[in-house]
Design a protein around this motif. Structure first.
Motif, PDB file in Angstrom:
ATOM      1  N   GLU A   1     -56.270  27.101 -51.883  1.00 42.40           N
ATOM      2  CA  GLU A   1     -55.951  28.034 -50.789  1.00 42.40           C
ATOM      3  C   GLU A   1     -55.776  29.428 -51.368  1.00 42.40           C
ATOM      4  O   GLU A   1     -55.069  29.612 -52.360  1.00 42.40           O
ATOM      5  CB  GLU A   1     -54.657  27.590 -50.097  1.00 42.40           C
TER       6      GLU A   1
ATOM      7  N   ARG B   1     -54.639  33.341 -50.420  1.00 42.77           N
ATOM      8  CA  ARG B   1     -53.986  34.212 -49.429  1.00 42.77           C
ATOM      9  C   ARG B   1     -54.254  35.649 -49.818  1.00 42.77           C
ATOM     10  O   ARG B   1     -53.910  36.102 -50.915  1.00 42.77           O
ATOM     11  CB  ARG B   1     -52.489  33.943 -49.391  1.00 42.77           C
TER      12      ARG B   1
ATOM     13  N   ARG C   1     -54.818  37.181 -44.535  1.00 41.70           N
ATOM     14  CA  ARG C   1     -55.993  36.322 -44.366  1.00 41.70           C
ATOM     15  C   ARG C   1     -55.927  35.113 -45.307  1.00 41.70           C
ATOM     16  O   ARG C   1     -55.263  35.152 -46.342  1.00 41.70           O
ATOM     17  CB  ARG C   1     -57.261  37.142 -44.624  1.00 41.70           C
ATOM     18  N   ARG C   2     -56.654  34.065 -44.914  1.00 42.13           N
ATOM     19  CA  ARG C   2     -56.638  32.831 -45.703  1.00 42.13           C
ATOM     20  C   ARG C   2     -58.058  32.316 -45.904  1.00 42.13           C
ATOM     21  O   ARG C   2     -58.865  32.324 -44.978  1.00 42.13           O
ATOM     22  CB  ARG C   2     -55.849  31.736 -44.973  1.00 42.13           C
TER      23      ARG C   2
ATOM     24  N   TYR D   1     -60.354  29.059 -48.135  1.00 44.92           N
ATOM     25  CA  TYR D   1     -60.223  27.751 -48.783  1.00 44.92           C
ATOM     26  C   TYR D   1     -61.499  27.396 -49.515  1.00 44.92           C
ATOM     27  O   TYR D   1     -62.600  27.728 -49.059  1.00 44.92           O
ATOM     28  CB  TYR D   1     -59.932  26.655 -47.744  1.00 44.92           C
TER      29      TYR D   1
ATOM     30  N   ARG E   1     -53.717  22.647 -41.895  1.00 43.74           N
ATOM     31  CA  ARG E   1     -53.761  23.687 -42.929  1.00 43.74           C
ATOM     32  C   ARG E   1     -54.938  24.640 -42.706  1.00 43.74           C
ATOM     33  O   ARG E   1     -54.817  25.858 -42.857  1.00 43.74           O
ATOM     34  CB  ARG E   1     -53.878  23.028 -44.307  1.00 43.74           C
TER      35      ARG E   1
ATOM     36  N   ALA F   1     -58.031  29.568 -40.425  1.00 47.33           N
ATOM     37  CA  ALA F   1     -58.521  30.169 -41.680  1.00 47.33           C
ATOM     38  C   ALA F   1     -59.639  31.167 -41.378  1.00 47.33           C
ATOM     39  O   ALA F   1     -60.348  31.052 -40.383  1.00 47.33           O
ATOM     40  CB  ALA F   1     -59.040  29.080 -42.615  1.00 47.33           C
TER      41      ALA F   1
END
Ligand code: MLT
Ligand code: MN
Ligand code: ZN
Length: 304
Positions: free
Chosen positions: A184, A186, A190-191, A193, A208, A212
Motif C-alpha cells: 500500500e 500513501r 491518495r492511495r 496498491y 482496503r 483507491a
C-alpha cells in the motif's frame, strides 16, 4: 506537492513472454515482430517519489535488461545506482532471483517480511549480497515504513501460498500470511496498491482497496483452467495462488464492485488471452481495466 511515479519494469508473470520453452499462440506471436505483440519481461515495478531515487518491487530474473531499458535506472557515476532499495512481495523465483544480479558491491536496502527474509536466508546463494553493503530490513505486516525518504508504504498479507520450490506438506494455500503480501502506497490523500499475486478477494482486502486511486493487480490467468486447456500444465490458477480474472470469484467482478481510479493488470502469464486483441481483452477494457506492459508509467500526485 507530493508526486510518485510508478514504472512497470516487467508486466509478465514468471517465465515472461515468450517463455523459453513455450510455443503457445501468445509466445509464438511475441517472437514474431510482425504480430504487434511485444515481448514482455518478468514481474517487477519501480517506484520513485522524485524520479532520481527508485525502489524496485520484486527483483526479477530480467532485472539487468529492465535496468538497461529504462534510463532513469542507469548509473550516474563510476559506481552508482538510482535503485536505493528493493522490496519483495513473495519468495517466488520470478520475484527474488534478480537479487543475484544486484550483487556487484553496490549498497542498497532490502526490505521483506520475516517469512521472506527467512526464505532468502535459508538459501546460501543469496549470501552473495554482501551484508556490509546490502542492509536487510525485516518489516512487520501493516507497519508503515519508508523504503526511501519521501515514500511511505506498508505491506499487508493477501491470500497466497509458499513458493513453488518450498511446496511440501503445507502449501498454506489461500492463507493470509507474510509469505505473500501486497503493498500500500500513501501519497498525501491518495492511495495506490501493488498486488502481483493474490489467490482470492476476502472482504477485508476489498475494504482496503475501496476508494483507491490506483491498483496494480494479479492478472496471471484469464480463466482458472487456462493453463490446462492450453496444454502447458496441470495446475489451475488458484492452485498456483492466483485468482483468475474471469468467472465466479474472479478479479474482474471483485474489483469492478469497488470504486477504484485506475485498475492495471500485471504479472500476466504468457497463456493469458488479454495479451492480444480479442474478446477477453475487450471484456477487460470495457470494464475499465488496463493491461499492463513493460515501460508503462503512471504518476500519482497528491491533491494537496
Ligand atoms: C507464480 O507466480 O505462481 C510463480 O512465479 C510460479 C513460479 O515460481 O514459477
Ligand atoms: Mn510469479
Ligand atoms: Zn506461452
Amino acid at each position: 506537492m507530493a508526486q510518485v511515479r510508478f514504472l512497470v519494469l516487467g508486466a509478465a508473470a514468471g517465465g515472461g513472454l515468450p517463455q523459453w520453452n513455450c510455443g503457445c499462440a501468445n509466445c509464438c506471436a511475441a517472437r514474431d515482430p510482425a504480430s504487434g505483440l511485444k515481448p514482455q519481461t518478468q514481474s517487477s515495478l519501480a517506484v520513485s517519489p522524485d524520479g532520481e531515487r527508485w525502489v524496485v518491487f520484486n527483483a526479477s530474473p530480467d532485472i539487468r535488461a529492465q535496468i538497461e531499458r529504462n534510463a532513469c535506472l542507469h548509473p550516474r557515476a563510476i559506481r552508482d545506482s538510482p535503485i536505493r532499495s528493493v522490496v519483495v512481495t513473495n519468495g517466488d523465483i520470478d520475484h527474488i532471483t534478480g537479487l543475484l544480479t544486484l550483487r556487484e558491491k553496490q549498497p542498497f536496502a532490502l526490505f521483506a517480511t520475516a517469512a521472506l527474509m527467512e526464505t532468502l536466508g535459508q538459501n546460501p546463494v543469496f549470501q552473495v549480497l554482501d551484508p556490509a553493503l546490502v542492509r536487510q530490513r525485516t518489516v512487520g505486516l501493516d507497519m508503515p515504513f519508508s523504503p526511501l525518504d519521501g515514500l511511505e508504504i506498508r505491506l499487508f498479507a493477501v491470500p497466497g501460498k509458499v513458493p513453488l520450490y518450498l511446496e511440501g506438506s503445507d502449501l498454506k494455500l489461500g492463507q493470509e500470511t507474510d509469505d505473500t503480501v501486497g503493498v500500500e502506497f500513501r501519497i498525501g490523500d491518495r492511495r495506490a496498491y501493488y498486488i502481483p499475486g493474490c489467490g482470492s478477494m476476502p472482504a477485508t482486502l476489498a475494504q482496503r482497496l475501496e476508494g483507491a486511486d490506483l491498483v496494480f493487480f494479479d492478472g496471471t490467468v484469464f480463466e482458472d483452467d487456462e493453463m490446462i486447456l492450453a496444454g502447458v500444465g496441470q495446475k489451475t490458477g488458484r492452485r498456483m495462488g492466483h485468482m483468475p480474472i474471469n468467472g465466479d470469484g474472479g478479479s474482474l467482478a471483485a474489483l469492478s464492485a469497488l470504486s477504484i481510479g485506475r485498475k492495471v493488470y500485471v504479472h500476466i502469464n504468457n497463456t493469458n488471452p488479454i495479451w492480444r486483441a480479442g474478446p477477453e481483452r475487450d471484456q477487460v477494457e470495457a470494464q475499465g481495466f488496463e493491461v499492463g506492459h513493460d515501460g508503462m508509467e503512471v504518476t500519482l500526485a497528491a491533491h494537496s
